[in-house]
Every structure is written in structure tokens, then in C-alpha cells.
Design an enzyme around this catalytic site. Structure first.
Site, PDB file in Angstrom:
ATOM      1  N   ASP A 133      -4.122   9.564   2.783  1.00  0.00           N
ATOM      2  CA  ASP A 133      -4.221   8.259   3.447  1.00  0.00           C
ATOM      3  C   ASP A 133      -4.705   8.433   4.895  1.00  0.00           C
ATOM      4  OD1 ASP A 133      -1.897   9.334   4.466  1.00  0.00           O
ATOM      5  OD2 ASP A 133      -0.685   7.511   4.204  1.00  0.00           O
ATOM      6  N   SER A 134      -4.909   9.696   5.307  1.00  0.00           N
ATOM      7  CA  SER A 134      -5.567   9.948   6.593  1.00  0.00           C
ATOM      8  C   SER A 134      -6.955   9.321   6.605  1.00  0.00           C
ATOM      9  CB  SER A 134      -5.672  11.455   6.853  1.00  0.00           C
ATOM     10  OG  SER A 134      -6.280  12.109   5.757  1.00  0.00           O
ATOM     11  N   ASP A 174      -2.672  10.153  -2.256  1.00  0.00           N
ATOM     12  CA  ASP A 174      -1.560   9.678  -1.429  1.00  0.00           C
ATOM     13  C   ASP A 174      -1.169   8.260  -1.813  1.00  0.00           C
ATOM     14  OD1 ASP A 174      -0.260  11.198   0.469  1.00  0.00           O
ATOM     15  OD2 ASP A 174      -1.859  11.020   1.953  1.00  0.00           O
ATOM     16  N   GLU A 225       5.360  10.484   0.911  1.00  0.00           N
ATOM     17  CA  GLU A 225       6.065  10.991   2.097  1.00  0.00           C
ATOM     18  C   GLU A 225       7.554  10.660   1.986  1.00  0.00           C
ATOM     19  OE1 GLU A 225       4.330   9.664   5.777  1.00  0.00           O
ATOM     20  OE2 GLU A 225       2.327  10.301   5.188  1.00  0.00           O
ATOM     21  N   GLU A 231       4.502  19.382   6.984  1.00  0.00           N
ATOM     22  CA  GLU A 231       3.559  19.073   8.076  1.00  0.00           C
ATOM     23  C   GLU A 231       4.249  19.169   9.441  1.00  0.00           C
ATOM     24  OE1 GLU A 231       1.165  15.530   7.685  1.00  0.00           O
ATOM     25  OE2 GLU A 231       0.419  15.707   9.745  1.00  0.00           O
TER      26      GLU A 231
HETATM   27  O1  KIV Z   1      -3.211  12.054   4.548  1.00  0.00           O
HETATM   28  C1  KIV Z   1      -3.441  13.271   4.641  1.00  0.00           C
HETATM   29  O2  KIV Z   1      -4.579  13.713   4.829  1.00  0.00           O
HETATM   30  C2  KIV Z   1      -2.304  14.179   4.496  1.00  0.00           C
HETATM   31  C3  KIV Z   1      -2.531  15.606   4.850  1.00  0.00           C
HETATM   32  C4  KIV Z   1      -2.587  15.731   6.319  1.00  0.00           C
HETATM   33  C5  KIV Z   1      -1.529  16.494   4.260  1.00  0.00           C
HETATM   34  O3  KIV Z   1      -1.248  13.773   4.152  1.00  0.00           O
END
Ligand code: KIV
EC number: 2.1.2.11
Length: 284
Positions: A62-63, A101, A133, A200
Site C-alpha cells: 500500500d506504499s 497489502d 499490519e 519494519e
Molecule cells: O507497503 C509496503 O510497501 C510495505 C513494505 C514497506 C513492506 O508494507
């Protein structure tokens, strides 16, 4: 499906399941064999295709809200955004496990909400697992999903979706009670059936306590959590040198930002000078 008498069940299945794609269970095997697990994020068919041969799993993180859309956090990311980009990543790849995610608000309300949205992700994208998460308080949800056929990757430590309650993106493990709490989170998620856990932004001694704990059987995947983890993940754009800011834990394996800028500058100069397109690029 009718299994012909002369075929074993395995042979019959191999006629149906053609995919060579890795599965969640293969990530566990890598850990058992002591082989480091390699992972990167990707959001597009083309970049995912480049990454695919070299990674055990690709995370559609979700980044993408921050990296692709310039959002300040991952909070506004929707399930629809995740599904769209996961479909692109699946189209561009054939080998790596694709993990998607679950965005903020799509799994926290109840285990039923988590299952409905996770099953939607698996059905609509063809991905092999989801990531959520959260620590011990999500263990019940993890177990509920795993028991119903959804492979789950956990994510503890610096959990970006909790930015508003954490008061920023802060490294975890420095406060007196942190080691006990984070170890408990990892144990609970692992014992609930998660096949892997992203650690993380966790200081090395705490990451070590988690990664070497006999009660944490899930593979530990570090991002800013030291080399002690069973595998590593980075955001692709960060390691390519495409992002504006580079966190301490990132090593830039490329400097794409500079290359792209040079290419774009050269293109603009050639167009302005009337040198592009040349005869080679022109239909006669
Ligand atoms: O959303 C993301 O890219 C992540 C990674 C940083 C592990 O959760």
C-alpha cells in the site's frame, strides 16, 4: 473433475495446475532450508516483470499510495487501488508469489470483514497471499483467514497505517517494554498461522530476539530490521534511486532518478532543436 484410472492424483492435478508460481508454503521452505528470502515491492506490470525472476515474492504494497500517488501516508489507499495494481503485477509476472497489502480500513473491524475483503483480493487478482499490519490483537483474524484458505503475511514494528497513533514513522524497539511487546506480537501472529512476518523499522537486538525465537516459525522479512531476518524486502523505487528521500535502511542499487532526468532533458533538447524525430524514426 474425473481422475482417469491410469493417472495418480498428483499427475491429474499437474494437468490442471499449470502455474510455476511460488506459493506461500515455498517461502516457509526457504526458511527451513536456511536460504535467504528475496522480495521487492512492485505496482506495475513492467517493473514487476523485471523483478520477477529474481524475487521469491513481490509485494503489491500500500506504499503505492505514497510512491505512485504522492499521498502523505498510506491511510487514503483503497481496496480498489490495491486490486487494480495487483492485477497489473499478476499480468506481468509468472514466477514469484504475489502478496497484496490489505489497505487501512479493509480488515480491522472484524475477522468477517477481513475474510470478505481478503477473499475478494485473491479472487479478483489471482494473488497468492495477503499482508495485514498489526500484532497480537490481530492473531484471531489471522487464524480465521488461514483456516479459510487465505495465506497471511503479518507486518509488525513500524506499521505505517498506524502513523496517526504512533505519532510519525518511528523506529521501534527502543523503549523498555518494546522487546517483550514486539516478541509477543510476532509469536501470536506466527502461532495463528501466518507464513511470514514483515519486521519494519526495528532495532537489531529486538529483531534478533524475534528472528531467532523458536516460537516464531513464520519467516521473518526485514525492512530496516537488520540482516538477522530470514529475508529482506525494499520498496523498488527506493532501491533504484527513484524516490526523493532515501531512508537510512535503504541502499541505492541504482540511480534511476538521474538517468531518467538525463534522458528527458536530452529528449526535450532534441525536440526543441528539431533533431528528433530523425529520418530513422520517420515512416517513408
Ligand atoms: O507497503 C509496503 O510497501 C510495505 C513494505 C514497506 C513492506 O508494507
Amino acid at each position: 473433475m474425473r481422475v482417469p484410472d491410469e493417472l495418480s492424483e498428483d499427475q491429474a492435478m499437474s494437468q490442471v495446475v499449470q502455474s510455476r508460481r511460488l506459493r506461500a508454503i515455498d517461502i516457509g521452505k526457504r526458511k527451513a532450508e536456511g536460504r535467504k528470502i528475496t522480495a521487492l515491492t512492485a505496482y506495475h506490470a513492467h517493473t514487476a516483470g523485471i523483478v520477477d525472476p529474481y524475487c521469491d515474492f513481490i509485494l503489491v504494497g500500500d506504499s503505492l499510495g505514497m510512491v505512485m500517488h504522492g499521498m502523505e501516508s498510506t491511510i487514503p489507499v483503497t481496496l480498489e487501488m490495491m486490486i487494480l495494481q495487483a492485477q497489473a503485477v499478476i499480468r506481468g509476472t509468472e514466477k514469484a508469489l504475489v502478496v497484496v497489502d490489505m489497505p487501512f480500513g479493509s480488515y480491522e473491524a472484524s475477522r468477517e470483514q477481513a475474510f470478505l475483503n481478503a477473499s475478494r483480493v485473491l479472487k479478483e487478482t489471482g494473488a497468492g497471499a495477503i499482508k495485514m499490519e498489526g500484532g497480537a490483537h490481530f492473531a484471531e483474524t489471522v487464524a480465521f483467514l488461514v483456516q479459510r484458505g487465505v495465506p497471511v503475511m503479518g507486518h509488525i514494528g513500524l506499521t505505517p497505517q498506524a502513523v496517526n497513533t504512533m505519532g510519525g514513522f518511528k523506529v521501534q524497539g527502543r523503549l523498555p517494554d518494546d522487546e517483550r511487546r514486539l516478541l509477543e506480537d510476532a509469536r501470536a501472529i506466527s502461532e495463528a498461522g501466518a507464513f511470514a512476518i514483515v519486521l519494519e523499522g526495528i532495532v537489531e537486538p529486538v529483531a534478533r530476539a524475534i528472528a531467532t525465537s523458536p516460537r516464531v516459525t513464520a519467516a521473518t522479512i526485514g525492512i530496516g530490521a537488520s540482516a538477522v531476518c530470514d529475508g529482506q524486502i525494499l520498496v523498488l523505487e527506493d532501491m533504484l534511486g527513484l524516490s526523493e528521500r532515501t531512508p537510512k535502511f535503504v541502499r541505492q542499487f541504482g540511480s534511476l532518478r538521474t538517468h531518467i532526468e538525463e534522458a528527458v532533458k536530452a529528449y526535450a533538447e532534441e525536440v526543441r532543436a528539431g533533431r528528433f524525430p530523425a529520418e530513422d524514426h520517420t515512416y517513408g
